[in-house]
Design an enzyme around this catalytic site. Structure first.
Site, PDB file in Angstrom:
ATOM      1  N   TYR A  33      11.618  -4.229  -7.044  1.00  0.00           N
ATOM      2  CA  TYR A  33      10.416  -4.140  -7.877  1.00  0.00           C
ATOM      3  C   TYR A  33       9.447  -3.032  -7.495  1.00  0.00           C
ATOM      4  O   TYR A  33       8.896  -2.368  -8.355  1.00  0.00           O
ATOM      5  CB  TYR A  33       9.667  -5.481  -7.814  1.00  0.00           C
ATOM      6  N   CYS A  48       6.525 -13.666   1.250  1.00  0.00           N
ATOM      7  CA  CYS A  48       6.739 -12.510   2.133  1.00  0.00           C
ATOM      8  C   CYS A  48       5.586 -12.422   3.118  1.00  0.00           C
ATOM      9  O   CYS A  48       4.429 -12.563   2.736  1.00  0.00           O
ATOM     10  CB  CYS A  48       6.799 -11.232   1.304  1.00  0.00           C
ATOM     11  N   ASP A  83      14.386  -8.801 -16.744  1.00  0.00           N
ATOM     12  CA  ASP A  83      13.250  -8.466 -15.887  1.00  0.00           C
ATOM     13  C   ASP A  83      13.728  -8.424 -14.438  1.00  0.00           C
ATOM     14  O   ASP A  83      14.810  -8.912 -14.117  1.00  0.00           O
ATOM     15  CB  ASP A  83      12.104  -9.479 -16.051  1.00  0.00           C
ATOM     16  N   ASP A  84      12.879  -7.827 -13.597  1.00  0.00           N
ATOM     17  CA  ASP A  84      13.297  -7.660 -12.203  1.00  0.00           C
ATOM     18  C   ASP A  84      13.172  -8.960 -11.412  1.00  0.00           C
ATOM     19  O   ASP A  84      13.933  -9.205 -10.493  1.00  0.00           O
ATOM     20  CB  ASP A  84      12.462  -6.573 -11.520  1.00  0.00           C
ATOM     21  N   CYS A 121       0.843  -1.188   0.000  1.00  0.00           N
ATOM     22  CA  CYS A 121       0.000   0.000   0.000  1.00  0.00           C
ATOM     23  C   CYS A 121       0.876   1.234   0.000  1.00  0.00           C
ATOM     24  O   CYS A 121       2.093   1.159   0.138  1.00  0.00           O
ATOM     25  CB  CYS A 121      -0.885   0.025   1.236  1.00  0.00           C
ATOM     26  N   GLY A 141      -0.678   0.773  -5.093  1.00  0.00           N
ATOM     27  CA  GLY A 141      -1.975   0.146  -4.870  1.00  0.00           C
ATOM     28  C   GLY A 141      -3.034   0.737  -5.762  1.00  0.00           C
ATOM     29  O   GLY A 141      -3.198   1.955  -5.803  1.00  0.00           O
ATOM     30  N   CYS A 194      13.027  -3.659   3.415  1.00  0.00           N
ATOM     31  CA  CYS A 194      12.701  -4.696   2.422  1.00  0.00           C
ATOM     32  C   CYS A 194      13.477  -4.495   1.120  1.00  0.00           C
ATOM     33  O   CYS A 194      13.318  -3.486   0.436  1.00  0.00           O
ATOM     34  CB  CYS A 194      11.196  -4.619   2.153  1.00  0.00           C
ATOM     35  N   CYS A 243      12.625 -13.177   1.118  1.00  0.00           N
ATOM     36  CA  CYS A 243      12.045 -13.754  -0.106  1.00  0.00           C
ATOM     37  C   CYS A 243      13.051 -14.608  -0.865  1.00  0.00           C
ATOM     38  O   CYS A 243      12.668 -15.503  -1.598  1.00  0.00           O
ATOM     39  CB  CYS A 243      11.436 -12.667  -0.997  1.00  0.00           C
ATOM     40  N   SER A 271       9.208  -2.720 -15.325  1.00  0.00           N
ATOM     41  CA  SER A 271      10.029  -3.096 -14.173  1.00  0.00           C
ATOM     42  C   SER A 271      11.473  -3.447 -14.536  1.00  0.00           C
ATOM     43  O   SER A 271      12.375  -3.282 -13.727  1.00  0.00           O
ATOM     44  CB  SER A 271       9.372  -4.257 -13.431  1.00  0.00           C
ATOM     45  N   ASN A 318       0.619   0.785   5.712  1.00  0.00           N
ATOM     46  CA  ASN A 318       1.311  -0.012   4.707  1.00  0.00           C
ATOM     47  C   ASN A 318       2.159  -1.051   5.422  1.00  0.00           C
ATOM     48  O   ASN A 318       2.927  -0.702   6.317  1.00  0.00           O
ATOM     49  CB  ASN A 318       2.206   0.886   3.839  1.00  0.00           C
ATOM     50  N   GLY A 319       2.010  -2.304   5.016  1.00  0.00           N
ATOM     51  CA  GLY A 319       2.766  -3.389   5.640  1.00  0.00           C
ATOM     52  C   GLY A 319       1.827  -4.492   6.048  1.00  0.00           C
ATOM     53  O   GLY A 319       0.619  -4.411   5.835  1.00  0.00           O
ATOM     54  N   CYS A 328      15.954  -6.887   4.773  1.00  0.00           N
ATOM     55  CA  CYS A 328      15.192  -8.124   4.870  1.00  0.00           C
ATOM     56  C   CYS A 328      15.255  -8.747   3.483  1.00  0.00           C
ATOM     57  O   CYS A 328      14.809  -8.134   2.505  1.00  0.00           O
ATOM     58  CB  CYS A 328      13.732  -7.867   5.252  1.00  0.00           C
TER      59      CYS A 328
HETATM   60  P1  AMP Z   1       5.195 -14.346 -12.811  1.00  0.00           P
HETATM   61  O1  AMP Z   1       4.464 -14.533 -14.090  1.00  0.00           O
HETATM   62  O2  AMP Z   1       4.320 -14.796 -11.648  1.00  0.00           O
HETATM   63  O3  AMP Z   1       6.538 -14.968 -12.788  1.00  0.00           O
HETATM   64  O4  AMP Z   1       5.367 -12.782 -12.583  1.00  0.00           O
HETATM   65  C1  AMP Z   1       6.575 -12.128 -12.812  1.00  0.00           C
HETATM   66  C2  AMP Z   1       6.332 -10.663 -13.041  1.00  0.00           C
HETATM   67  O5  AMP Z   1       5.588 -10.106 -11.951  1.00  0.00           O
HETATM   68  C3  AMP Z   1       7.628  -9.878 -13.145  1.00  0.00           C
HETATM   69  O6  AMP Z   1       7.608  -9.226 -14.408  1.00  0.00           O
HETATM   70  C4  AMP Z   1       7.608  -8.873 -12.016  1.00  0.00           C
HETATM   71  O7  AMP Z   1       7.924  -7.583 -12.487  1.00  0.00           O
HETATM   72  C5  AMP Z   1       6.196  -8.889 -11.501  1.00  0.00           C
HETATM   73  N1  AMP Z   1       6.128  -8.926 -10.024  1.00  0.00           N
HETATM   74  C6  AMP Z   1       7.063  -9.351  -9.157  1.00  0.00           C
HETATM   75  N2  AMP Z   1       6.619  -9.256  -7.896  1.00  0.00           N
HETATM   76  C7  AMP Z   1       5.372  -8.776  -7.950  1.00  0.00           C
HETATM   77  C8  AMP Z   1       4.385  -8.441  -6.976  1.00  0.00           C
HETATM   78  N3  AMP Z   1       4.630  -8.624  -5.689  1.00  0.00           N
HETATM   79  N4  AMP Z   1       3.205  -7.949  -7.402  1.00  0.00           N
HETATM   80  C9  AMP Z   1       2.958  -7.802  -8.715  1.00  0.00           C
HETATM   81  N5  AMP Z   1       3.847  -8.091  -9.694  1.00  0.00           N
HETATM   82  C10 AMP Z   1       5.044  -8.574  -9.330  1.00  0.00           C
END
Ligand code: AMP
Length: 468
Positions: free
Chosen positions: A250, A390, A353-354, A9, A35, A244, A447, A291, A110-111, A444
């Site tokens: 991300y 998490c 990607d992140d 949030c 959010g 975090c 994850c 991202s 938030n949290g 932290c």
């Molecule tokens: P997935 O298809 O489940 O592997 O989703 C990976 C994608 O979700 C990546 O492109 C990330 O940028 C994005 N992502 C990572 N963590 C989150 C999160 N907590 N909430 C929404 N998107 C996320």
């Protein structure tokens, strides 16, 4: 059972400005990425609190001028909420506002609190009636029952029972209180605008309203703002802070400063380090937008391979996008992303990607890139494998759904159909974000390490949810 309502949030607060509700609106606008499910503002004119909340984006919930006429006063707090599981009930929107024996109070959170269910069970047993499913309501109940006289003491008395992650902003008729939990999991910044104090989850909210960023609220710090000015307290037992790491990976906006560092700079550094750890012969570096962009720039700079926007994102697809009909569902990720064939065709592509969570996004995107004519696809991820859920406020699926909890990197490489796959190391990630053995920030990283800094009670039901 609590839903994961306060994951991811954004919170905002302003005290002592004639345009308080309008500025809170702008602040929330800048925090929208934290959010998109619901939002709200509570304003105080010194005698009374008034609220406006609703489901949807800030621009939609606050689209009428009349809303602001009903939020008079020079103090306001606001909240944007992300929720995945069934949170489409307006009564769970924040800020939560209540009237109790000592007046009115509102809170934005938030949290994620790890012992809220335990406390809720205990309070319900004693007769408390909860009106939301948000863990935040537990804080309100504890505060209403607290016996101390001053607001700050009551907040401390309530929070001393709470474990987990919280960046909180409270508003009463005449005071604003902002608190960050002792571990400092979530960010919270302090600023000033025309003599008014401002707090926000991220500094990008200050930039929009042209507030001056003073400093971050410290882990375990509580600030109280009233007409006398600002007072700072450190009321909790000190623990080693653990902000975090995933905020840097991300969640936060790249233009924000969190945990002492600019997010964009940290993400670029992730990319540079990734290029050093996982080099590959290739023709082009392509980010998965948005991202993956800063890390891809870092990877390209370090490797000397040109950066290109080989995937274009449709920015009008919100998180709340409802897939139309079964028959055209297979469009999936194509609705959000489309490859630029001219960039990709015949090329050896490094895709950045992140993170990979379930692996489904990466798998679909690689298919899309191959269909656009890529010769090779090498995937590089700017964080380590995320194998553990998490419990402190990042929305992650259960352990079972996290692909890296049950698959090796080679197996994931096969599943997502890349030629090669490389993740940034744990050491590389932490170092790039400013951690060091001596001095630097301790993060932290549960994850990816599975080492949880705040222990949580294992309640009945957790097993079924597959959390462990
Ligand atoms: P997935 O298809 O489940 O592997 O989703 C990976 C994608 O979700 C990546 O492109 C990330 O940028 C994005 N992502 C990572 N963590 C989150 C999160 N907590 N909430 C929404 N998107 C996320």
């Amino acid at each position: 059972m609590f839903d994961k309502f306060n994951d991811e949030c954004g919170v905002f607060g302003i005290f002592g400005h004639p345009e308080a509700a309008n500025l809170a609106y702008l602040g929330l606008y800048a925090l929208q990425h934290r959010g998109q499910e619901s939002c709200g503002i509570v304003a105080s004119d010194g005698t009374r609190l008034r609220a406006h909340k609703g489901m949807g984006l800030v621009a939609d919930v606050f689209k009428r001028d009349s809303v602001f006429e009903n939020l008079p006063g020079s103090n306001a707090i606001g909240h944007v909420r992300y929720s995945t599981a069934g949170g489409n009930d307006v009564k769970n929107c924040q800020p939560i506002m209540v009237d109790y024996a000592r007046g009115s109070i509102a809170v934005a959170h938030n949290g994620n609190l790890v012992n809220a269910q335990e406390i809720r069970n205990e309070l319900e047993h004693k007769g408390s009636i909860f009106s939301t499913v948000a863990d935040t309501e537990t804080i309100i109940h504890l505060l209403a029952r607290a016996e101390c006289d001053s607001l700050s003491d009551r907040v401390v008395e309530a929070l001393e029972r709470i474990k987990g992650a919280y960046s909180l902003v409270f508003l009463t008729e005449t005071r604003m209180v902002a608190v960050r939990d002792p571990n400092g999991f979530r960010p919270l910044a302090l600023g000033k605008l025309d003599g008014a104090y401002v707090v926000a989850s991220e500094t990008c909210a200050f930039d929009l309203i042209e507030a001056e960023f003073i400093r971050e609220i410290e882990p375990g710090e509580m600030i109280l703002v009233d007409k006398e000015g600002l007072k700072s307290f450190h009321p909790f037992k000190e623990v080693k802070p653990s902000p975090c790491i995933f905020e840097h990976i991300y969640f936060a906006r790249p233009d924000s400063i969190i945990f002492g560092r600019n997010v964009y700079g940290v993400r670029k550094e992730f990319g540079r380090q990734l290029a050093l750890e996982h080099p590959v012969e290739a023709d082009v570096v392509v980010p998965i937008p948005d991202s993956g962009v800063p890390a891809a720039i870092g990877y390209a700079e370090e490797s000397g391979i040109p950066f290109q926007l080989g995937l274009i994102r449709n920015h009008y697809v919100g998180r709340t996008f409802i897939e139309p009909q079964q028959s055209i569902r297979h469009f999936g990720v194509k609705i959000k992303l489309n490859p630029v064939r001219e960039v990709i065709q015949g090329k050896r592509v490094v895709v950045i990607d992140d993170s990979i969570v379930r692996g489904t996004t990466a798998r679909k995107i690689i298919k899309m890139i191959r269909n656009a004519g890529a010769k090779e696809v090498h995937v590089r991820i700017s964080c380590p494998p995320t194998s553990y859920p998490c419990f402190y406020g990042i929305d992650t699926p259960t352990r079972k759904e996290l692909i890296s909890s049950s698959h090796t990197i080679e197996e994931i490489n096969r599943y997502i159909t890349s030629d090669t796959l490389g993740y940034l190391s744990q050491e590389g990630t932490l170092a790039a974000a400013g951690a060091s053995v001596v001095g630097g920030t301790h993060f932290c990283d549960a994850c990816f390490s599975g080492s949880y800094p705040v222990k949580f009670p294992r309640l009945k039901g957790d097993k079924q949810l597959g959390l462990f």
